[in-house]
Design an enzyme around this catalytic site. Structure first.
Site, short mmCIF file in Angstrom:
data_model
loop_
_atom_site.label_atom_id
_atom_site.label_comp_id
_atom_site.label_asym_id
_atom_site.label_seq_id
_atom_site.Cartn_x
_atom_site.Cartn_y
_atom_site.Cartn_z
N GLU A 106 71.04 33.77 31.12
CA GLU A 106 71.04 32.30 31.21
C GLU A 106 70.49 31.67 29.94
OE1 GLU A 106 69.08 30.72 34.67
OE2 GLU A 106 70.85 31.00 35.90
N HIS A 120 75.93 59.38 36.30
CA HIS A 120 77.01 60.00 37.07
C HIS A 120 78.09 58.99 37.45
CE1 HIS A 120 74.73 63.79 37.43
NE2 HIS A 120 73.73 62.96 37.20
N LYS A 139 79.13 25.14 41.21
CA LYS A 139 78.58 24.29 42.27
C LYS A 139 79.48 23.08 42.48
CE LYS A 139 73.80 25.50 41.14
NZ LYS A 139 72.55 25.01 40.59
O1 PA5 Z 1 67.25 29.55 35.74
C1 PA5 Z 1 67.48 28.70 36.56
O2 PA5 Z 1 66.95 27.59 36.53
C2 PA5 Z 1 68.40 28.95 37.77
O3 PA5 Z 1 69.21 30.03 37.70
C3 PA5 Z 1 67.52 28.99 39.00
O4 PA5 Z 1 66.58 30.00 38.89
C4 PA5 Z 1 68.28 29.17 40.29
O5 PA5 Z 1 69.46 28.43 40.31
C5 PA5 Z 1 67.42 28.71 41.46
O6 PA5 Z 1 67.12 27.36 41.32
P1 PA5 Z 1 66.08 26.61 42.21
O7 PA5 Z 1 64.77 27.28 42.10
O8 PA5 Z 1 66.07 25.21 41.66
O9 PA5 Z 1 66.58 26.64 43.63
#
Ligand code: PA5
Length: 447
Positions: free
Chosen positions: A289, A310, A424
């Site tokens: 990310e 494996h 989303k």
């Molecule tokens: O890195 C990020 O912000 C996202 O991937 C979140 O970790 C993930 O979407 C969960 O989000 P939230 O804690 O707002 O529910």
């Protein structure tokens, strides 16, 4: 106390030591951008000093809340996804007994997870298993609006209230979310749940050392102070004032960026310690990310070895030469198991008799490293003296700091994640969410 360490010697060939150390100025500059807050995404730098700024009162509050849940519940369900899930899972899997749920003398509640998927069968089986059990919920969402955990919480909250009544349920539910914003904040305030705040300036994937990770980890009976102490120690040795020869976060960032420039587009995080599987899952979110944007970024992959030798071994040894490997090597396992002698020796394994299983594993590790280097896979080696909370704390902070530096070296904002919104939007449009009418029309035209 030793520190985790990084060795880049087996990556040399494609890149040279001179090339990596020539990046010292750039590493320093990028590390300084983190420290001065002058780089992109500078409103998300709260993770930098989280370990050293956690107060005694905050730790005690987390531990006391964990103790309430521990005293009331045989099972605690941690609800969350991505950064609100993976750090906890990584620590608990690494430190708890692999067969924890089967131990008759267990002292800790069983920690289960929800909201990390939208699997109907998963939710069905979870709700079935919770029937008749004393359970509690930790609902974690920084935004407070993520569909997966919100859906799971809606179901589990109802189940808990039906089982123990609304009043008692309140004492078994903890919410961890934004201080002011989001549906979870509104809900928690209205219902009167105990809450913890995820600071505004800490992104989800950097939040493991906030209550997001610390509360469920404490519920699982793990010493969160050791985890934090490990991270504090790493915070001290990864600053921009620490030369590259001693700064493993900077060295990691420099080496992987040089490898990337040399055509190595995929980094495989490998371990020879199966309990580290979820450390790699956490790492994949952190680097994926943070760096995968603007058409750039090393693809983070992972393998558990020797298991995956494996299945993936052929590809790693002999497939397209676009990969490098970062191995987390554990010096000392917790337990000692020796291979027994067998008089008949029908399996031909007496040459191993008297040796520790770890020696066999270490030779597999060394043999694999040499084979992969021979096959053109540069190797970075992170050594962890042992798997405990302190060294996991070090590992977390090392990877986080390395990620910040590496993202800036790559020229991206390592602290946003605009790409995760696209699915989303489509999902909401397909589900006819109010407010998405235009998107619904557009997406239906494409089907
Ligand atoms: O890195 C990020 O912000 C996202 O991937 C979140 O970790 C993930 O979407 C969960 O989000 P939230 O804690 O707002 O529910």
């Amino acid at each position: 106390m030793k520190n985790i360490s990084l060795n880049i010697d087996k990556a040399l060939g494609l890149i040279t030591k001179e090339q990596v150390y020539a990046q010292e100025g750039k590493v320093k500059e990028c590390n300084q951008l983190l420290e001065t807050g002058k780089g992109a995404g500078n409103d998300f730098l709260g993770w930098m000093h989280l370990p050293s700024s956690i107060t005694e009162a905050e730790l005690a509050d987390i531990e006391n809340t964990a103790n309430v849940l521990r005293s009331k519940c045989d099972i605690v369900v941690a609800i969350g996804i991505g950064g609100s899930y993976l750090g906890t899972k990584a620590v608990v899997e690494a430190l708890n007994n692999s067969f924890d749920m089967l131990l008759s003398d267990r002292k800790n509640p069983i920690l289960l997870y929800a909201g990390q998927n939208i699997g109907e069968d998963y939710l069905y089986e979870l709700t079935e298993v919770l029937k008749g059990k004393q359970f509690g919920l930790i609902n974690i969402s920084k935004s407070g609006t993520t569909t997966e955990p919100a859906l799971a919480f809606r179901m589990l909250k109802k189940q808990l209230e039906d089982a123990v009544g609304k009043e008692e349920a309140k004492h078994r539910i903890v919410a961890i979310t934004d201080a002011k914003r989001g549906a979870l904040r509104t809900l928690a305030d209205q219902e009167g749940y105990k809450t913890f705040v995820i600071p505004d300036n800490v992104g989800g994937r950097f939040s493991v050392l906030t209550p997001v990770g610390l509360l469920p980890i404490a519920v699982a009976g793990i010493n969160i102070r050791d985890l934090v102490a490990g991270a504090v120690s790493m915070e001290k040795v990864t600053g921009s004032d620490v030369p590259l020869t001693e700064n493993i976060a900077g060295l990691y960032a420099a080496a992987r960026n040089e490898l990337y420039k040399g055509g190595k587009k995929i980094e495989i995080l490998a371990n020879f310690h199966p309990k580290l599987h979820y450390i790699a899952e956490w790492w994949k979110q952190l680097y994926g990310e943070s760096e995968g944007k603007d058409g750039k970024g090393i693809f983070p992959a992972s393998v558990d070895l020797t298991t995956d030798l494996h299945s993936m071994g052929q590809w790693i040894q002999d497939g397209e030469r676009t990969i490098f490997e970062t191995v987390i090597s554990v010096e000392k396992p917790d337990h000692k198991v020796v291979v027994p002698t067998d008089e008949a020796n029908l399996d031909g394994l007496n040459f191993l008799a008297g040796k520790r299983v770890d020696e066999v594993n270490k030779m597999a590790e060394l043999g694999t490293q040499l084979a992969h280097v021979d096959g053109g896979v540069p190797n970075l080696k992170i050594t962890m003296p042992e798997v405990n909370a302190y060294y996991i704390g070090q590992l977390f902070y090392f990877f986080e700091r390395g990620c910040g530096i590496s993202g800036y070296m790559l020229g991206v904002n390592p602290f946003d994640q605009p790409g995760v919104e696209d699915y989303k939007r489509n999902m909401f449009a397909l589900l006819n969410k109010p407010g998405y009418e235009k998107e619904t029309e557009a997406i239906k035209a494409r089907l």
